[in-house]
Design a protein around this motif. Structure first.
Motif, short mmCIF file in Angstrom:
data_model
loop_
_atom_site.label_atom_id
_atom_site.label_comp_id
_atom_site.label_asym_id
_atom_site.label_seq_id
_atom_site.Cartn_x
_atom_site.Cartn_y
_atom_site.Cartn_z
N HIS A 1 75.56 18.52 47.45
CA HIS A 1 75.42 19.02 48.83
C HIS A 1 76.39 20.20 49.03
N SER B 1 69.21 15.49 53.51
CA SER B 1 70.28 16.27 52.90
C SER B 1 70.32 17.70 53.40
N TRP C 1 78.34 21.16 52.38
CA TRP C 1 79.51 20.44 52.88
C TRP C 1 80.70 21.39 53.02
N CYS D 1 78.31 13.54 45.13
CA CYS D 1 77.58 14.10 46.27
C CYS D 1 78.06 15.52 46.60
#
Length: 385
Positions: A328, A380, A331, A324
């Motif tokens: 992403h 997301s 983050w 992930c």
């Protein structure tokens, strides 16, 4: 239900929920909340009676003396030094006049420490912990700073002036039945400290124990209840449980794994919100790990808390978070570079919600509650501040 009655119910419910979250209200800091408690005093007292918690309502103070959640009782907590100094200072207040300086209070707290055999070093670290202990008493309204600040405690040449509220030290111990109507000790703590401590947490009835779990925990699981507690909950779902839920402005939801008090669509319109409401790296990662458990978690094995719980290994969690993190990019860089730390934060978040349990053995196992699936999957997009 009339519109007026529904408004009163929702207003009283909000006041009760806020008091459960913040059980100590003080004038000057919580004036609006205290006024609301006085406005809905009948409903607040009814809830306190059902939960068998003492409630003190005064013009300038509201104190709900609630016991800690059962899930916290099961853990062994280290006694932080600032907590130790908070109690030492509270014990010292009894022998001091209403107006003192910080120097006098600290000296009296050190005398109390010596009396019980606690080593006093006078180090800077000890002074910092003492200041934090006094700040805890200030937050509870036991001491009030009239001149100066508590930060000056570390300056040996400056002192703050304090107002001591002796009567509020009685509220420091939640649910205590320690004094009679004449104001005298029911049990002398010096003569029988064991009995005195036992009275600090008197046993509750079966119904009160279950209701306390319902208001403190996200879900009350059938597997966690004793036979008598499970029987009481099933028998009283439509009676005492429903009455307590109404006082809180909540609905009762019975699930295969247990029972929960929830905000229904008629209360504030919060139904359908995704989890979490305030998104960030940890919160978004937590939901993605939960989604991974829904599709890839196993449903049985040693240590399974009950039917419907889903298991992941810590290694599988970290591998999923690493995947992930590559997707992403919004983050936090600190978490993307330290997946183990991110996994620890995700674990803590779900545990605090009461929706994750860890079993230890040759390898640890993360068990997700079936109730964890009630929140919708988040998108997301980058988080909102």
């Amino acid at each position: 239900m009339s519109a007026v009655r529904q408004d009163v119910r929702m207003g009283a419910g909000e006041v009760c929920r806020r008091l459960l979250a913040r059980p100590w209200l003080l004038s000057g800091r919580d004036d609006a909340a205290i006024e609301a408690v006085h406005r809905f005093e009948e409903q607040v007292r009814s809830l306190a009676r059902a939960l068998e918690w003492r409630l003190v309502i005064e013009p300038d103070t509201v104190r709900l003396l609630k016991s800690p959640p059962e899930r916290l009782r099961e853990r062994t907590w280290p006694v932080a030094e600032e907590c130790r100094w908070m109690w030492l200072a509270a014990a010292a207040i009894d022998r001091l006049p209403p107006m003192v300086t910080t120097a006098h209070l600290v000296a009296a707290a050190r005398e109390a420490a010596v009396e019980i055999g606690f080593t006093v070093t006078g180090s800077r670290h000890e002074l910092q912990e003492t200041r934090r202990g006094l700040e805890m008493l200030q937050a509870r309204g036991v001491i009030e700073v009239r001149e100066g600040t508590l930060e000056e405690l570390e300056d040996r040449h400056r002192c703050a002036l304090l107002r001591l509220h002796h009567e509020r030290t009685l509220f420091l111990i939640a649910n205590a039945e320690l004094m009679g109507e004449d104001g005298a000790w029911v049990v002398d703590p010096a003569a029988d400290p064991g009995e005195w401590i036992e009275r600090c947490a008197p046993p509750a009835s079966t119904g009160a124990r279950v209701l306390r779990r319902l208001v403190d925990d996200t879900v009350v699981y059938w597997s966690d209840l004793s036979v008598s507690e499970s029987y009481w909950l099933r028998e009283q779902l439509d009676d005492q449980v429903a009455q307590a839920a109404e006082l809180l402005g909540l609905g009762v939801e019975e699930r295969a794994e247990g029972v929960a008090l929830v905000l229904s669509s008629e209360h504030a319109g919060v139904q359908g919100h995704g989890f979490p409401l305030h998104r960030g790296t940890v919160q978004h990662a937590a939901v993605l790990v939960r989604d991974f458990a829904l599709t890839g978690g196993r449903t049985d094995g040693a240590g399974c808390p009950g039917p419907g719980w889903l298991a992941l290994t810590p290694q599988a969690v970290e591998e999923q978070l690493a995947r992930c993190a590559r997707t992403h990019l919004w983050w936090s860089g600190a978490y993307r570079s330290d997946i183990a730390q991110l996994a620890g934060e995700v674990r803590l978040l779900w545990q605090q919600l009461g929706l994750l349990r860890i079993t230890t053995g040759y390898t640890d196992t993360w068990w997700f509650s079936p109730a964890a699936a009630r929140w919708a999957r988040t998108d997301s997009a980058s988080p909102t501040s």
